[in-house]
Design an enzyme around this catalytic site. Structure first.
Site, PDB file in Angstrom:
ATOM      1  N   THR A 402      -1.611  -7.368  -1.735  1.00  0.00           N
ATOM      2  CA  THR A 402      -1.783  -8.804  -1.917  1.00  0.00           C
ATOM      3  C   THR A 402      -1.154  -9.196  -3.244  1.00  0.00           C
ATOM      4  O   THR A 402      -0.814  -8.332  -4.050  1.00  0.00           O
ATOM      5  CB  THR A 402      -3.302  -9.117  -1.872  1.00  0.00           C
ATOM      6  N   GLU A 422      -1.955  -8.119   3.845  1.00  0.00           N
ATOM      7  CA  GLU A 422      -3.082  -7.180   3.917  1.00  0.00           C
ATOM      8  C   GLU A 422      -2.741  -5.878   3.214  1.00  0.00           C
ATOM      9  O   GLU A 422      -2.532  -5.899   2.022  1.00  0.00           O
ATOM     10  CB  GLU A 422      -3.542  -6.961   5.357  1.00  0.00           C
TER      11      GLU A 422
HETATM   12  N1  GLY Z   1      -6.356  -8.848   3.031  1.00  0.00           N
HETATM   13  C1  GLY Z   1      -6.978  -9.068   1.797  1.00  0.00           C
HETATM   14  C2  GLY Z   1      -7.968 -10.167   1.839  1.00  0.00           C
HETATM   15  O1  GLY Z   1      -7.723 -11.133   2.507  1.00  0.00           O
HETATM   16  O2  GLY Z   1      -8.992 -10.118   1.216  1.00  0.00           O
END
Ligand code: GLY
Length: 580
Positions: A402, A422
């Site tokens: 992220t 992700e």
């Molecule tokens: N995929 C990381 C989040 O949305 O927390």
């Protein structure tokens, strides 16, 4: 088009997810701990995870662009130079302060589940949830992306510069190529061990012919992404959600390894949703962030509202009592993460308790914290307006792939956006020069536990629960701090600790971001960042069982004090701040 969210259908409850609890693997470790002094200015500021992306944003701001304009350039450039973390194949949450209307808005560009998805989506033939990496790798984990539509929406609302003029320079950069950074090389090497080479487009782009990671310093050209961006320059998000690229995405998702069920109709029907920001009061500030489907603002808000019952200022680094402050942080985190696991999910699909930030509820929960001794794991509380405990807790881990972007422009507008595909390299499925997300693994893989449904189970069209916590702290009705981080579910802890360091401990911004992390996501043990062994000993003396580990945040922040802007980037990654 944006859809305006109806007020969440509040009230209700779930069960915490089954024993899928496992230690979240961090595919990416702290890359470097370079000291990064803060940058100051009086006109504009931008901070993000890669110098080339920040330069792209800075050029837009220097040319009179708004924070929304700069966001378009920074995000598309990050898609190119930090491809493992975010991009138009993923989703994002944006908090935006529009100075002209003095209004704070949050936009939800989170991925959503295909219309044909059902709660048993992640169950194998044996009826049990499939393994984590078996779920991640391949088309089955791909949710309908939302980031490009979010950028278009932000630009339509708050942009001043021509859209195509923002996109074309990034298309040119993709065609020219860029030098692979040391962190990208390390990330590719890590993902190669996790299936990256099994996907033809990703293999050809990221790996050498002998199957090893391309080396730092190598110029990497991405003609496919250049072509995608030329189409995006002309057709905006329609370039991805309709037409040939949409067809390629659906074909890749449905035919490559571990195929998924995404359709053209899913892509065509995606909408960005405007939602009311969730704000928590803290020592005279309003700490505002993204509500459901993110658990970010509610969980950060709970941690702070619990800590408000303690004199946190007394525990600053150098006070000789820092371990006591970290103990209180850990105990507050346990309680907030316990509520997160039980209650928080996409509120368009599940009825959540409305009183998760209720002051009386927070007071009651804070009374359970022992100042001088660690308790065990917290149980979820009983927030007001709860109908019944019908849910089971979700304990699925999530992984940090992220990125966080902060921008303050010359007009006083401000953007704080957390953006993701992700895990690092997402699903590994690559189309049009960019990677597709694996966001469907942010749902609980088990649909129920102990005979009760899990709030964050897969449902058609639902958005998976996120931990992303793009934050804008308001003081006297104006933004005074923009902050956020990657880090999976630890994002919440990284942001909450940084807020304590800035607001309670009055630490200079860069020092606050560099402060060693201590995290407890309601586990048996409290995580302490490598190198902070003295804090670990202090926490052990207060009864905590401690794990020393790498804790790889990627915090970016801008502080606004009158005319002075201060930008800072986390020393653990390659990001920078630039401003004037
Ligand atoms: N995929 C990381 C989040 O949305 O927390």
């Amino acid at each position: 088009m944006t859809r305006l969210a109806l007020a969440p259908a509040f009230a209700l409850a779930f069960t915490l997810a089954p024993a899928l609890a496992q230690e979240a693997v961090q595919p990416e470790k702290t890359f470097a701990l370079d000291p990064k002094p803060a940058v100051t200015g009086t006109t504009y500021m931008v901070a993000a995870a890669h110098p080339l992306a920040v330069e792209a944003g800075e050029a837009v701001l220097a040319g009179g662009g708004t924070a929304a304009d700069a966001l378009v350039a920074v995000q598309l450039a990050l898609n190119l130079v930090e491809p493992q973390s975010s991009g138009i194949g993923g989703g994002a949450f944006l908090l935006y302060w529009d100075a002209a209307t003095r209004r704070l808005t949050s936009l939800d560009g989170r991925e959503k589940a295909p219309a044909a998805a059902t709660p048993d989506y992640w169950l194998g033939e044996d009826g049990k949830p499939v393994g984590w990496w078996d779920a991640v790798i391949g088309g089955r984990s791909v949710g309908v992306p939302g980031t490009l539509k979010l950028l278009e929406e932000a630009h339509d609302r708050w942009g001043r510069r021509n859209w195509a003029g923002l996109v074309r320079p990034i298309a040119e950069m993709a065609g020219r190529g860029f030098g692979i950074s040391p962190r990208l090389e390390a990330s590719i090497a890590g993902a190669t061990a996790r299936g990256l080479g099994d996907f033809p487009a990703a293999r050809a782009y990221f790996l050498t012919p002998d199957g090893t990671a391309r080396k730092a310093g190598t110029t990497l050209r991405n003609p496919a992404f250049a072509a995608t961006l030329r189409s995006v320059a002309a057709r905006k998000s329609a370039a991805l959600h309709h037409g040939p690229l949409a067809g390629e995405i659906v074909a890749a998702v449905r035919t490559e390894k571990n195929p998924g069920i995404l359709t053209l109709a899913d892509l065509a029907s995606y909408e960005v949703i405007e939602r009311a920001p969730v704000c928590a009061p803290y020592r005279g500030y309003e700490v505002c962030g993204m509500g459901p489907p993110s658990s970010g603002a509610l969980t950060v808000g709970q941690i702070l509202m619990l800590l408000e019952h303690f004199d946190m200022a007394a525990y600053a680094p150098g006070s000789g009592r820092e371990a006591e402050g970290r103990h209180l942080l850990a105990e507050a985190m346990k309680r907030a993460y316990a509520d997160r696991g039980l209650y928080m999910a996409d509120s368009d699909f599940v009825r959540m308790p409305g009183g998760l930030l209720d002051p009386a509820y927070m007071t009651l929960r804070a009374q359970g914290i022992d100042r001088s001794s660690a308790g065990g794991k917290a149980t979820p509380g009983n927030p007001p307006w709860r109908e019944a405990a019908l849910w089971s807790p979700d304990t699925d881990p999530d992984r940090p792939g992220t990125s966080h972007i902060v921008v303050r422009d010359a007009y006083g507008n401000a953007a704080s956006m957390t953006t993701t595909i992700e895990t690092g390299f997402g699903s590994r499925v690559m189309v049009g020069g960019f990677l597709l997300n694996n966001e469907l693994t942010d749902f609980s893989r088990a649909p129920e536990a102990d005979g009760r449904p899990i709030a964050n189970r897969v449902q058609a069209g639902k958005r998976p629960r996120s931990s992303m916590a793009p934050t804008i702290v308001m003081k006297d009705g104006k933004p005074m701090l923009l902050i956020g981080s990657p880090g999976g579910s630890r994002i919440i802890a990284y942001v909450a600790q940084s807020l304590v360091a800035i607001l309670d401990w009055n630490m200079p911004l860069a020092d606050a971001l560099a402060l060693p992390h201590t995290v407890n996501r309601n586990g048996e043990k409290t995580d302490v960042e490598e190198g902070a062994e003295a804090l670990a000993a202090g926490l052990e003396a207060l009864g905590h069982e401690v794990t020393i580990r790498n804790l790889n945040s990627g915090l970016h922040a801008i502080r606004i004090d009158g005319r002075t802007l201060t930008g800072a980037a986390d020393p653990r990654r390659e990001g920078v701040a630039m401003g004037r």
